[in-house]
Design an enzyme around this catalytic site. Structure first.
Site, mmCIF file in Angstrom:
data_model
loop_
_atom_site.group_PDB
_atom_site.id
_atom_site.type_symbol
_atom_site.label_atom_id
_atom_site.label_comp_id
_atom_site.label_asym_id
_atom_site.label_seq_id
_atom_site.Cartn_x
_atom_site.Cartn_y
_atom_site.Cartn_z
ATOM 1 N N ARG A 1 22.861 -13.207 1.903
ATOM 2 C CA ARG A 1 21.625 -13.686 1.717
ATOM 3 C C ARG A 1 20.895 -13.813 0.224
ATOM 4 N NH1 ARG A 1 16.878 -11.370 5.607
ATOM 5 N NH2 ARG A 1 17.933 -12.718 7.110
ATOM 6 N N ASP B 1 0.926 -0.994 0.026
ATOM 7 C CA ASP B 1 -0.040 -0.019 0.090
ATOM 8 C C ASP B 1 0.890 1.242 0.045
ATOM 9 O OD1 ASP B 1 -2.061 -1.559 0.171
ATOM 10 O OD2 ASP B 1 -2.793 -1.328 2.058
#
Length: 142
Positions: free
Chosen positions: A92, A24
């Site tokens: 990562r 949003d």
């Protein structure tokens, strides 16, 4: 200027983000004229449990890999052995890409069977996996 808007996980079919992470903030910022840049810099957790119908996907801590768990492809080969001394503890993004590639080619699994005293070292993860019918001390985790 940088605007931090929260999670966007629901943009993906499977995510570790809660259901409220719907992007949003991105939509509102764009709506009022903000330029959205560098959207590719999202953080993906390399070891999220992948089970049909489970979303958000539960996390299996990187500490498990730090304790000696390894990532395997469908043939039982280590995904991260090629990353030399870092292995499963490579950055990562590198590990996440290796897992995604293996998953697309047939599957990726976390093998924690060599970790001594897994239940006492990782009681929360053991409990979560147990509720899903998985025992990391004796079986691979998808």
């Amino acid at each position: 200027m940088i605007l931090a808007t929260g999670g966007v996980g629901q943009l993906y079919a499977v995510t570790t983000n809660p259901k409220v992470a719907t992007a949003d903030g991105w939509a509102l910022a764009h709506h009022v004229g903000a330029q959205l840049r560098d959207l590719e810099f999202l953080q993906f957790h390399p070891t999220a449990l992948k089970l049909p119908g489970i979303n958000p996907a539960p996390l299996i801590s990187e500490a498990v890999r730090g304790a000696g768990a390894v990532l395997l492809d469908q043939s039982g080969r280590r995904l991260c052995a090629r990353f030399r001394c870092r292995g499963e503890l490579a950055p990562r993004d590198v590990v996440a890409r290796a897992v995604a590639a293996a998953d697309a080619a047939g599957g990726a699994w976390l093998d924690a069977r060599a970790i001594e005293n897994f239940p006492s070292r990782f009681p929360g993860i053991t409990a979560m996996l147990g509720r899903l019918g998985l025992d990391p001390a004796h079986a691979l985790c998808p």
